[in-house]
Write a protein that holds these residues in place. Structure first.
Motif, PDB file in Angstrom:
ATOM      1  N   TYR A   1      -1.565  -0.373  -4.010  1.00 51.44           N
ATOM      2  CA  TYR A   1      -2.880  -0.984  -3.777  1.00 51.44           C
ATOM      3  C   TYR A   1      -3.613  -0.219  -2.680  1.00 51.44           C
ATOM      4  O   TYR A   1      -2.991   0.331  -1.784  1.00 51.44           O
ATOM      5  CB  TYR A   1      -2.742  -2.447  -3.334  1.00 51.44           C
ATOM      6  CG  TYR A   1      -2.237  -3.370  -4.410  1.00 51.44           C
ATOM      7  CD1 TYR A   1      -3.119  -4.023  -5.251  1.00 51.44           C
ATOM      8  CD2 TYR A   1      -0.872  -3.592  -4.587  1.00 51.44           C
ATOM      9  CE1 TYR A   1      -2.666  -4.871  -6.241  1.00 51.44           C
ATOM     10  CE2 TYR A   1      -0.405  -4.442  -5.570  1.00 51.44           C
ATOM     11  CZ  TYR A   1      -1.306  -5.077  -6.396  1.00 51.44           C
ATOM     12  OH  TYR A   1      -0.860  -5.913  -7.377  1.00 51.44           O
TER      13      TYR A   1
ATOM     14  N   THR B   1       0.837  -1.204   0.000  1.00 56.52           N
ATOM     15  CA  THR B   1       0.000   0.000   0.000  1.00 56.52           C
ATOM     16  C   THR B   1       0.869   1.250   0.000  1.00 56.52           C
ATOM     17  O   THR B   1       0.380   2.345   0.227  1.00 56.52           O
ATOM     18  CB  THR B   1      -0.937   0.012   1.221  1.00 56.52           C
ATOM     19  OG1 THR B   1      -0.157  -0.063   2.414  1.00 56.52           O
ATOM     20  CG2 THR B   1      -1.920  -1.142   1.173  1.00 56.52           C
TER      21      THR B   1
ATOM     22  N   GLU C   1      -5.952  -1.761  -0.596  1.00 56.75           N
ATOM     23  CA  GLU C   1      -5.952  -2.722   0.509  1.00 56.75           C
ATOM     24  C   GLU C   1      -4.815  -3.710   0.317  1.00 56.75           C
ATOM     25  O   GLU C   1      -4.479  -4.062  -0.805  1.00 56.75           O
ATOM     26  CB  GLU C   1      -7.281  -3.495   0.554  1.00 56.75           C
ATOM     27  CG  GLU C   1      -8.496  -2.634   0.777  1.00 56.75           C
ATOM     28  CD  GLU C   1      -8.570  -2.048   2.174  1.00 56.75           C
ATOM     29  OE1 GLU C   1      -7.949  -2.620   3.096  1.00 56.75           O
ATOM     30  OE2 GLU C   1      -9.228  -1.013   2.332  1.00 56.75           O
ATOM     31  N   SER C   2      -4.246  -4.192   1.411  1.00 60.41           N
ATOM     32  CA  SER C   2      -3.133  -5.140   1.296  1.00 60.41           C
ATOM     33  C   SER C   2      -3.607  -6.584   1.156  1.00 60.41           C
ATOM     34  O   SER C   2      -2.824  -7.464   0.837  1.00 60.41           O
ATOM     35  CB  SER C   2      -2.198  -5.017   2.496  1.00 60.41           C
ATOM     36  OG  SER C   2      -2.863  -5.397   3.673  1.00 60.41           O
TER      37      SER C   2
ATOM     38  N   GLN D   1      -0.063   5.229  -5.611  1.00 60.01           N
ATOM     39  CA  GLN D   1      -0.129   4.206  -4.573  1.00 60.01           C
ATOM     40  C   GLN D   1      -0.276   2.857  -5.260  1.00 60.01           C
ATOM     41  O   GLN D   1      -0.946   2.750  -6.288  1.00 60.01           O
ATOM     42  CB  GLN D   1      -1.324   4.467  -3.657  1.00 60.01           C
ATOM     43  CG  GLN D   1      -1.447   3.489  -2.514  1.00 60.01           C
ATOM     44  CD  GLN D   1      -2.605   3.844  -1.606  1.00 60.01           C
ATOM     45  OE1 GLN D   1      -3.085   4.966  -1.599  1.00 60.01           O
ATOM     46  NE2 GLN D   1      -3.060   2.881  -0.841  1.00 60.01           N
TER      47      GLN D   1
END
Length: 91
Positions: free
Chosen positions: A28, A19, A30-31, A26
């Protein structure tokens, strides 16, 4: 599996996605993610079957390709919840 009926459930998960922000993007939002897919098939005859399938049942927001836009959403999101019904005939 029971005679004429077949039911299946699939779980697909991903974790450890970065993230972090690199440059101006950025990676992602959510990881990690978990999706649930379901299918039900009725075999009417040896050659004819009917099916119903549901993908991403809980409408998880995820992507398999990195990239987040300036709005904080994925550039290439995976498909949301969807359902398919149909018939298959073998000849």
């Amino acid at each position: 599996h029971d005679g004429k009926w077949n039911a299946n459930a699939w779980l697909r998960a991903g974790s450890g996605a970065s993230t972090n922000i690199t440059g101006s993007k950025q990676a992602y939002v959510e990881s990690n993610y978990l999706t649930v897919d379901l299918s039900l098939t009725y075999n009417a005859t040896k050659d004819l079957s009917f099916y119903a399938k549901g993908y991403n049942i809980f409408n998880e927001s995820y992507t398999e390709t990195a990239g987040v836009n300036y709005l904080g959403t994925y550039d290439y999101p995976a498909q949301s919840r969807r359902f398919i019904v149909g018939a298959e005939y073998k000849f």
